[in-house]
Design a protein around this motif. Sequence first.
Motif, PDB file in Angstrom:
ATOM      1  N   LEU A  19     -12.779   3.709   5.438  1.00  0.00           N
ATOM      2  CA  LEU A  19     -11.869   3.422   3.748  1.00  0.00           C
ATOM      3  C   LEU A  19     -12.719   5.772   4.077  1.00  0.00           C
ATOM      4  CD1 LEU A  19     -13.005   0.711   2.127  1.00  0.00           C
ATOM      5  CD2 LEU A  19     -10.797   1.513   3.404  1.00  0.00           C
ATOM      6  N   THR A  20     -11.917   5.924   3.248  1.00  0.00           N
ATOM      7  CA  THR A  20     -12.370   7.432   2.417  1.00  0.00           C
ATOM      8  C   THR A  20     -12.141   6.994   1.457  1.00  0.00           C
ATOM      9  OG1 THR A  20     -11.734   9.204   4.522  1.00  0.00           O
ATOM     10  CG2 THR A  20     -11.623  10.256   2.357  1.00  0.00           C
ATOM     11  N   LEU A  21     -13.079   7.329   0.242  1.00  0.00           N
ATOM     12  CA  LEU A  21     -13.096   6.912  -0.698  1.00  0.00           C
ATOM     13  C   LEU A  21     -12.491   8.325  -1.715  1.00  0.00           C
ATOM     14  CD1 LEU A  21     -15.448   4.502  -1.799  1.00  0.00           C
ATOM     15  CD2 LEU A  21     -13.557   3.938  -1.156  1.00  0.00           C
ATOM     16  N   GLN A  22     -11.861   9.029  -2.710  1.00  0.00           N
ATOM     17  CA  GLN A  22     -11.768  10.354  -2.801  1.00  0.00           C
ATOM     18  C   GLN A  22     -11.508   9.892  -4.179  1.00  0.00           C
ATOM     19  OE1 GLN A  22      -7.737   9.665  -1.841  1.00  0.00           O
ATOM     20  NE2 GLN A  22      -8.372  10.205  -0.157  1.00  0.00           N
ATOM     21  N   GLY A  23     -12.420  10.842  -5.149  1.00  0.00           N
ATOM     22  CA  GLY A  23     -12.089  11.362  -6.756  1.00  0.00           C
ATOM     23  C   GLY A  23     -13.385  11.080  -7.108  1.00  0.00           C
ATOM     24  N   PRO A  24     -13.470  10.869  -8.519  1.00  0.00           N
ATOM     25  CA  PRO A  24     -14.728  10.167  -9.792  1.00  0.00           C
ATOM     26  C   PRO A  24     -15.008   8.915  -9.677  1.00  0.00           C
ATOM     27  CG  PRO A  24     -13.125  10.635 -10.987  1.00  0.00           C
ATOM     28  CD  PRO A  24     -12.438  10.887  -9.703  1.00  0.00           C
ATOM     29  N   LEU A  25     -16.159   9.063  -8.895  1.00  0.00           N
ATOM     30  CA  LEU A  25     -16.688   7.207  -8.803  1.00  0.00           C
ATOM     31  C   LEU A  25     -17.609   6.645  -9.987  1.00  0.00           C
ATOM     32  CD1 LEU A  25     -17.076   6.216  -5.076  1.00  0.00           C
ATOM     33  CD2 LEU A  25     -15.970   5.714  -6.608  1.00  0.00           C
ATOM     34  N   VAL A  26     -17.020   6.606 -11.067  1.00  0.00           N
ATOM     35  CA  VAL A  26     -17.418   6.414 -12.379  1.00  0.00           C
ATOM     36  C   VAL A  26     -16.899   5.463 -13.256  1.00  0.00           C
ATOM     37  CG1 VAL A  26     -18.220   8.925 -12.332  1.00  0.00           C
ATOM     38  CG2 VAL A  26     -15.579   8.651 -13.076  1.00  0.00           C
ATOM     39  N   VAL A  27     -17.753   5.045 -14.500  1.00  0.00           N
ATOM     40  CA  VAL A  27     -17.261   4.123 -14.099  1.00  0.00           C
ATOM     41  C   VAL A  27     -16.279   3.827 -15.239  1.00  0.00           C
ATOM     42  CG1 VAL A  27     -18.368   5.238 -16.982  1.00  0.00           C
ATOM     43  CG2 VAL A  27     -18.260   2.006 -16.142  1.00  0.00           C
ATOM     44  N   SER A  28     -15.117   5.542 -16.004  1.00  0.00           N
ATOM     45  CA  SER A  28     -14.095   5.399 -16.506  1.00  0.00           C
ATOM     46  C   SER A  28     -13.263   5.605 -15.334  1.00  0.00           C
ATOM     47  CB  SER A  28     -13.923   6.415 -16.956  1.00  0.00           C
ATOM     48  OG  SER A  28     -14.506   7.654 -16.559  1.00  0.00           O
ATOM     49  N   SER A  29     -13.417   5.713 -14.315  1.00  0.00           N
ATOM     50  CA  SER A  29     -12.299   5.570 -13.782  1.00  0.00           C
ATOM     51  C   SER A  29     -12.235   4.603 -12.090  1.00  0.00           C
ATOM     52  CB  SER A  29     -12.467   7.198 -12.505  1.00  0.00           C
ATOM     53  OG  SER A  29     -13.605   7.096 -11.666  1.00  0.00           O
ATOM     54  N   ILE A  30     -13.013   3.497 -12.265  1.00  0.00           N
ATOM     55  CA  ILE A  30     -13.308   2.875 -11.207  1.00  0.00           C
ATOM     56  C   ILE A  30     -12.422   1.654 -11.128  1.00  0.00           C
ATOM     57  CG2 ILE A  30     -15.491   1.219 -11.463  1.00  0.00           C
ATOM     58  CD1 ILE A  30     -16.384   3.062  -8.422  1.00  0.00           C
ATOM     59  N   GLY A  31     -12.263   1.015 -12.244  1.00  0.00           N
ATOM     60  CA  GLY A  31     -11.299  -0.748 -12.300  1.00  0.00           C
ATOM     61  C   GLY A  31     -10.708  -0.753 -11.502  1.00  0.00           C
ATOM     62  N   VAL A  32      -9.626  -0.204 -11.139  1.00  0.00           N
ATOM     63  CA  VAL A  32      -8.701  -0.358 -10.564  1.00  0.00           C
ATOM     64  C   VAL A  32      -9.144  -0.033  -9.020  1.00  0.00           C
ATOM     65  CG1 VAL A  32      -5.853   0.122  -9.615  1.00  0.00           C
ATOM     66  CG2 VAL A  32      -6.574  -0.019 -12.169  1.00  0.00           C
ATOM     67  N   LEU A  33      -9.739   1.185  -8.547  1.00  0.00           N
ATOM     68  CA  LEU A  33     -10.345   0.537  -6.905  1.00  0.00           C
ATOM     69  C   LEU A  33     -10.715  -0.133  -6.629  1.00  0.00           C
ATOM     70  CD1 LEU A  33     -10.572   2.601  -4.476  1.00  0.00           C
ATOM     71  CD2 LEU A  33     -12.875   3.190  -5.591  1.00  0.00           C
ATOM     72  N   ASP A  48     -16.936   5.992   4.013  1.00  0.00           N
ATOM     73  CA  ASP A  48     -16.971   8.003   3.780  1.00  0.00           C
ATOM     74  C   ASP A  48     -16.672   8.495   2.154  1.00  0.00           C
ATOM     75  OD1 ASP A  48     -16.657  10.977   4.148  1.00  0.00           O
ATOM     76  OD2 ASP A  48     -14.962  10.668   5.361  1.00  0.00           O
ATOM     77  N   LEU A  49     -17.913   8.584   1.880  1.00  0.00           N
ATOM     78  CA  LEU A  49     -17.809   9.003   0.317  1.00  0.00           C
ATOM     79  C   LEU A  49     -17.964  11.169   0.852  1.00  0.00           C
ATOM     80  CD1 LEU A  49     -21.209   7.280  -0.928  1.00  0.00           C
ATOM     81  CD2 LEU A  49     -17.882   7.518  -0.829  1.00  0.00           C
ATOM     82  N   SER A  50     -16.774  12.184   1.724  1.00  0.00           N
ATOM     83  CA  SER A  50     -16.904  13.238   1.115  1.00  0.00           C
ATOM     84  C   SER A  50     -16.469  14.014   1.017  1.00  0.00           C
ATOM     85  CB  SER A  50     -16.812  14.288   2.565  1.00  0.00           C
ATOM     86  OG  SER A  50     -15.237  12.910   3.549  1.00  0.00           O
ATOM     87  N   ALA A  51     -15.023  12.976   0.112  1.00  0.00           N
ATOM     88  CA  ALA A  51     -14.724  13.273  -0.964  1.00  0.00           C
ATOM     89  C   ALA A  51     -14.279  13.225  -2.253  1.00  0.00           C
ATOM     90  CB  ALA A  51     -12.888  12.677  -0.639  1.00  0.00           C
ATOM     91  N   ILE A  52     -15.701  12.292  -2.954  1.00  0.00           N
ATOM     92  CA  ILE A  52     -16.236  12.448  -4.059  1.00  0.00           C
ATOM     93  C   ILE A  52     -16.492  13.359  -4.758  1.00  0.00           C
ATOM     94  CG2 ILE A  52     -17.986  10.940  -5.298  1.00  0.00           C
ATOM     95  CD1 ILE A  52     -15.343   9.457  -3.669  1.00  0.00           C
ATOM     96  N   LYS A  53     -15.874  13.589  -5.612  1.00  0.00           N
ATOM     97  CA  LYS A  53     -16.405  14.943  -6.589  1.00  0.00           C
ATOM     98  C   LYS A  53     -17.595  14.195  -7.749  1.00  0.00           C
ATOM     99  CE  LYS A  53     -11.422  16.147  -6.110  1.00  0.00           C
ATOM    100  NZ  LYS A  53     -10.288  16.805  -7.971  1.00  0.00           N
ATOM    101  N   ASP A  54     -17.675  13.217  -7.567  1.00  0.00           N
ATOM    102  CA  ASP A  54     -18.891  12.046  -8.896  1.00  0.00           C
ATOM    103  C   ASP A  54     -18.580  10.974  -8.946  1.00  0.00           C
ATOM    104  OD1 ASP A  54     -21.344  12.823 -10.963  1.00  0.00           O
ATOM    105  OD2 ASP A  54     -19.370  12.716 -12.580  1.00  0.00           O
ATOM    106  N   ILE A  55     -19.895  10.632  -8.769  1.00  0.00           N
ATOM    107  CA  ILE A  55     -20.787   9.410  -8.315  1.00  0.00           C
ATOM    108  C   ILE A  55     -21.843   8.765  -9.693  1.00  0.00           C
ATOM    109  CG2 ILE A  55     -22.457   9.807  -7.519  1.00  0.00           C
ATOM    110  CD1 ILE A  55     -21.749   7.656  -5.613  1.00  0.00           C
ATOM    111  N   ASP A  56     -21.298   8.024 -10.118  1.00  0.00           N
ATOM    112  CA  ASP A  56     -22.865   7.054 -11.294  1.00  0.00           C
ATOM    113  C   ASP A  56     -23.056   6.185 -10.466  1.00  0.00           C
ATOM    114  OD1 ASP A  56     -20.812   5.524 -11.915  1.00  0.00           O
ATOM    115  OD2 ASP A  56     -20.658   6.033 -14.041  1.00  0.00           O
ATOM    116  N   THR A  57     -23.874   5.339 -11.094  1.00  0.00           N
ATOM    117  CA  THR A  57     -24.236   3.956 -11.233  1.00  0.00           C
ATOM    118  C   THR A  57     -23.376   3.040 -10.940  1.00  0.00           C
ATOM    119  OG1 THR A  57     -26.203   4.527 -12.423  1.00  0.00           O
ATOM    120  CG2 THR A  57     -26.174   2.519 -11.115  1.00  0.00           C
ATOM    121  N   VAL A  58     -22.384   2.767 -11.732  1.00  0.00           N
ATOM    122  CA  VAL A  58     -21.144   1.909 -11.128  1.00  0.00           C
ATOM    123  C   VAL A  58     -20.923   2.320  -9.401  1.00  0.00           C
ATOM    124  CG1 VAL A  58     -19.646   1.355 -12.105  1.00  0.00           C
ATOM    125  CG2 VAL A  58     -21.218   1.484 -13.552  1.00  0.00           C
ATOM    126  N   GLY A  59     -20.369   3.184  -9.619  1.00  0.00           N
ATOM    127  CA  GLY A  59     -19.547   3.437  -8.427  1.00  0.00           C
ATOM    128  C   GLY A  59     -20.992   3.452  -6.861  1.00  0.00           C
TER     129      GLY A  59
END
Length: 113
Positions: A19-33, A48-59
Amino acid sequence: MREWADYTAEADDSGALTLTLQGPLVVSSIGVLDRRLRELTDPIAKVDLSAIKDIDTVGAWTVFRLTRDNDAEVIGASDKAQRLIAAVGAAEGSGDIRPHRAPLLRRVPEELG
């Protein structure tokens, strides 16, 4: 416009997914994912997290849970992502989240006065 977290999946010869995760892995954008990841039934070998733009604790929790439940390997993670995932993994199950409650026969009279 809000950017949402998403993923792409690629199967190897054995059918295990990367799995290649993409975009921001943050609380405001992760619900559907998160809901879509919980519906996956194929075995996951790598995340694979190479395409992650930002990550927080929820991500980090989402990645940790995904790798733990599938015995998968994290690849391409930034230093920040590695630290957060490690911290979330170390904190799992480290405390009782239920407040202490006195026995019923003692609690009711105390509440009534």
